[in-house]
Design a protein around this motif. Structure first.
Motif, PDB file in Angstrom:
ATOM      1  N   THR B  99       0.840  -1.201   0.000  1.00 35.01           N
ATOM      2  CA  THR B  99       0.000   0.000   0.000  1.00 35.01           C
ATOM      3  C   THR B  99       0.874   1.250   0.000  1.00 35.01           C
ATOM      4  O   THR B  99       0.656   2.174  -0.791  1.00 35.01           O
ATOM      5  N   ASP B 124     -10.773  -9.289   5.998  1.00 38.94           N
ATOM      6  CA  ASP B 124     -11.170  -8.027   6.646  1.00 38.94           C
ATOM      7  C   ASP B 124      -9.962  -7.348   7.282  1.00 38.94           C
ATOM      8  O   ASP B 124      -9.808  -6.132   7.194  1.00 38.94           O
ATOM      9  N   TRP B 126      -6.800  -7.623   6.429  1.00 38.52           N
ATOM     10  CA  TRP B 126      -5.914  -7.053   5.406  1.00 38.52           C
ATOM     11  C   TRP B 126      -6.500  -5.757   4.852  1.00 38.52           C
ATOM     12  O   TRP B 126      -5.767  -4.820   4.550  1.00 38.52           O
ATOM     13  N   ARG B 127      -7.836  -5.724   4.721  1.00 40.48           N
ATOM     14  CA  ARG B 127      -8.457  -4.492   4.198  1.00 40.48           C
ATOM     15  C   ARG B 127      -8.304  -3.340   5.185  1.00 40.48           C
ATOM     16  O   ARG B 127      -8.101  -2.197   4.786  1.00 40.48           O
ATOM     17  N   GLN B 131      -6.219   0.193   4.546  1.00 42.09           N
ATOM     18  CA  GLN B 131      -6.821   1.504   4.785  1.00 42.09           C
ATOM     19  C   GLN B 131      -5.926   2.364   5.677  1.00 42.09           C
ATOM     20  O   GLN B 131      -5.665   3.529   5.370  1.00 42.09           O
ATOM     21  N   THR B 144      -7.645  -2.016  -3.435  1.00 42.77           N
ATOM     22  CA  THR B 144      -8.639  -3.062  -3.221  1.00 42.77           C
ATOM     23  C   THR B 144      -7.912  -4.383  -3.014  1.00 42.77           C
ATOM     24  O   THR B 144      -6.889  -4.646  -3.633  1.00 42.77           O
ATOM     25  N   ILE B 145      -8.457  -5.190  -2.098  1.00 44.14           N
ATOM     26  CA  ILE B 145      -7.889  -6.515  -1.840  1.00 44.14           C
ATOM     27  C   ILE B 145      -8.928  -7.537  -2.239  1.00 44.14           C
ATOM     28  O   ILE B 145     -10.023  -7.565  -1.676  1.00 44.14           O
TER      29      ILE B 145
END
Lengths: 251, 251
Positions: B99, B124, B126-127, B131, B144-145
């Protein structure tokens, strides 16, 4: 040869055709790697020498072959990472990734915004991490990790007289490191060592940047995003290693 | 504007000139950041929109300015990381560094030698990491993952028809990624998205590499050293971002 386990040894462990194991190495070979009598591995002195050996529990290895030729994994020019120490455990990750990415020396810098003043135990820990990472990444050399020093002392050693020197600055409007590394057409390529300086979480102070410029450093960007203190050295060394190696065959 | 704290919000949190805070955001703003009524921050939707807001405890923020111009931090072409999931907690570090380094999409791949089959909770997690890392590194977009998928499924989406595709192989005698990325004199530069595929600890199988070649992938090296599964994506993305950005001003 590249698939053998590797073990870094000190030259004074060699006695005739045997290498005596330290208690830590015995633990590693028998308990961690679970090797058995007769199993083979590569012993390396971290200075470019390599021996094929057979292990003999409990405390030695027999040298089967000397001067083992191994695929060269070192960068074509030595790269020195001058790293303002981040807070917390960040240096562990930096030392590990910098070793994988080919750094020849890692010099911890006490910059104006550095909070950490590491104990001698920390330094030992970083040297152990470098040794393990060198074995894993199949390097011939273990990077040396220097004693922490001030930025002004570092500039007396690594400057435009002794190396091609770069300082990375976040958020500035600087040319990209890669742009500065790619050869200019017609210019003869440099053969000097490369020094790359990475700041702490809060960045270098203006006085530190001015000092670097006075010592002949080129101030560069690692791109438009703000990188954590752990990611910046990995990015800088990835780009440096790629620029130094890209016109050579990879093995 | 770059020194304000950033907070990623969902478009449906906006109601008139207010943004309602989720319980997690309330915890983060009041307990972690310890903001006070009236403190300002940048709210971003992770899709390129940005608002200057003032916080109003306990549960909202008032929009002060819309369409805040912020320095562009995205790569000039979208980069997709196709990553064979490593064992353990390795994906956390990979998502964070990818990221920071500008990846637009991170697609977890179930390769032949992948051991991990992640739970929806992992995804979840990893997202959330993506962020947070996007906020820290001052990106406009949160990568996006995707859902984990097989390598053969991935090849139907990311192939030479849809992108410039590269697969990294350790220990092979392949040309360096950077060599393949630098523009050939006279050739017009590509404007396609870039896909870069990184294997698991044990490497890609021969069948997986053959499949990639058949789909138009160029097989490349990241240099002479063996990189850990965590370091390889950071190195590849550092080199990619540098090659895409090096002839642009850095801010």
């Amino acid at each position: 040869m590249s698939q053998f386990q590797r073990l870094t040894i000190a030259p004074d462990q060699i006695s005739g055709s045997y290498i005596r194991l330290t208690p830590e190495q015995q633990h590693y070979l028998w308990r961690v790697l679970r090797l058995q009598a007769g199993d083979r591995l590569l012993a390396m002195d971290g200075l470019g020498q390599c021996w094929l050996v057979a292990v003999e529990p409990p405390d030695q290895m027999q040298i089967l072959e000397e001067q083992i030729p191994i695929a060269p994994t070192e960068l074509p020019r030595p790269v020195v990472l001058l790293i303002a120490m981040p807070k917390g455990q960040g240096m562990d990750d930096i030392v590990r990734q910098a070793t994988e990415l080919g750094a020849a020396q890692i010099m911890p810098i006490l910059s104006d915004r550095t909070l950490l003043n590491p104990s001698p135990q920390k330094l030992d820990r970083w040297r152990r991490i470098a040794q393990e990472a060198a074995e894993q990444s199949e390097r011939q050399f273990v990077p040396t990790i220097g004693e922490p020093q001030s930025w002004s002392d570092a500039l007396t050693v690594w400057n435009a007289e002794t190396c091609d020197a770069y300082l990375c600055e976040a958020r500035g409007d600087r040319p990209h490191l890669l742009q500065k590394l790619l050869p200019t057409r017609g210019a003869s390529p440099s053969t000097k060592p490369v020094a790359i300086a990475i700041g702490p979480e809060g960045g270098w102070t203006d006085a530190e940047i001015d000092g670097a410029i006075a010592a002949g450093y080129r101030v560069v960007s690692l791109g438009r995003r703000v990188l954590r203190a752990i990611t910046a050295p990995a990015a800088a060394l990835s780009i440096l290693a790629a620029a130094l190696e890209q016109d050579m065959p990879s093995s």
